[in-house]
Design an enzyme around this catalytic site. Structure first.
Site, PDB file in Angstrom:
ATOM      1  N   GLY A 206       0.808  -1.209   0.000  1.00 58.84           N
ATOM      2  CA  GLY A 206       0.000   0.000   0.000  1.00 58.84           C
ATOM      3  C   GLY A 206       0.841   1.258   0.000  1.00 58.84           C
ATOM      4  O   GLY A 206       0.438   2.292  -0.532  1.00 58.84           O
TER       5      GLY A 206
ATOM      6  N   GLU B 106      10.618  -4.391   0.044  1.00 59.95           N
ATOM      7  CA  GLU B 106      10.150  -5.041   1.266  1.00 59.95           C
ATOM      8  C   GLU B 106      10.248  -6.554   1.155  1.00 59.95           C
ATOM      9  O   GLU B 106      10.669  -7.230   2.101  1.00 59.95           O
ATOM     10  CB  GLU B 106       8.703  -4.631   1.552  1.00 59.95           C
TER      11      GLU B 106
END
Length: 262
Positions: free
Chosen positions: A104, A111
């Protein structure tokens, strides 16, 4: 500080505070991106300043790197670290098996690379992010800019044969221009509503030319730290099959957190 915090921010804070206690001297730690991860970085900065904690942080985005340096954390690259003891990050959704939707905040590629280069991944979150089935949150897919409309059409065509409830896709925008990730790519958000087989969908998406990575994190997360607005924290360990509950006291006055309340 707590008098100015909403219940959701209190939940994020106590989850971050509990996870920060998992960081020990000498560790190499992946630092996530997003609002909850920002609380974590602030908590760790406080521990560096007040407790003399010494560790090296590997940020998953440029904005996390800037925040980490601002609060006194030693920042190194993943190439320098080579392998990490722990990554702590937020999530947009998680299910009972600790599978996640992330991205998001637009940093899903870095990540996922950092999380999979770690001995353990810990997710910090509030209770609202737990779902029975993934998919209510739009699934981000990072794609290269070249031919992105063709890639988007290919994704839509493929979704017809997938076990999903919706098939709408949108190019993520930053105002009037396409959003650009740290790696110079675009993000296509898939509005699926429900994902029946997340593992299959993740594999199929990543086989498409033009797709760099998707926001499904399958079998990557080891523990989730769930914060509540009343200070309760639940730590769920998928490998040990355990769940522990604790309660944390709030710190009333700390300027490390002031800009998160603005």
């Amino acid at each position: 500080m707590t008098g100015e915090l909403s219940p959701i921010d209190k939940a994020k804070f106590v989850a971050a505070k509990r996870a920060a206690d998992m960081v020990e001297d000498g560790m190499r730690v992946g630092l996530g991106t997003g609002s909850t991860a920002a609380w974590l970085v602030r908590c760790l900065g406080e521990m560096v300043r007040d407790d003399g904690l010494k560790f090296k942080g590997v940020p998953t985005s440029t904005r996390t790197a800037e925040l980490a340096r601002d609060v006194g954390i030693e920042v190194i690259s993943l190439d320098e670290a080579k392998w990490l003891d722990l990554t702590i990050d937020g999530a947009d959704e998680f299910d009972s098996e600790l599978n996640l939707i992330k991205g998001g905040g637009g940093a899903l590629l870095q990540e996922k690379i950092v999380a999979t280069a770690s001995d353990q991944m810990v997710v910090i979150t509030d209770a609202s992010k737990e779902v029975e089935t993934l998919g209510a949150f739009p699934l981000p897919v990072e794609v290269i800019p070249f031919g992105w409309q063709t890639t988007k059409a290919l994704i839509e065509e493929t979704l017809v044969s997938m076990d999903v409830l919706g098939r709408q896709t949108t190019l993520r925008m930053n105002g009037e221009v396409p959003y650009i990730t740290d790696e110079g790519n675009h993000i296509i958000d898939l509005h699926l509503n429900r994902i029946g087989n997340a593992r299959q969908l993740a594999m199929v998406l990543n086989q498409m030319p033009g797709v760099v990575e998707n926001g499904l994190f399958i079998d990557i997360c080891d523990r989730v730290v769930i914060g509540y607005g009343d200070g309760r924290v639940v730590v769920r360990d998928i490998n040990e099959g355990t769940e522990e509950e604790d309660r944390l006291d709030f710190v009333e006055d700390d300027n490390l957190f002031s800009d998160l309340l603005e």
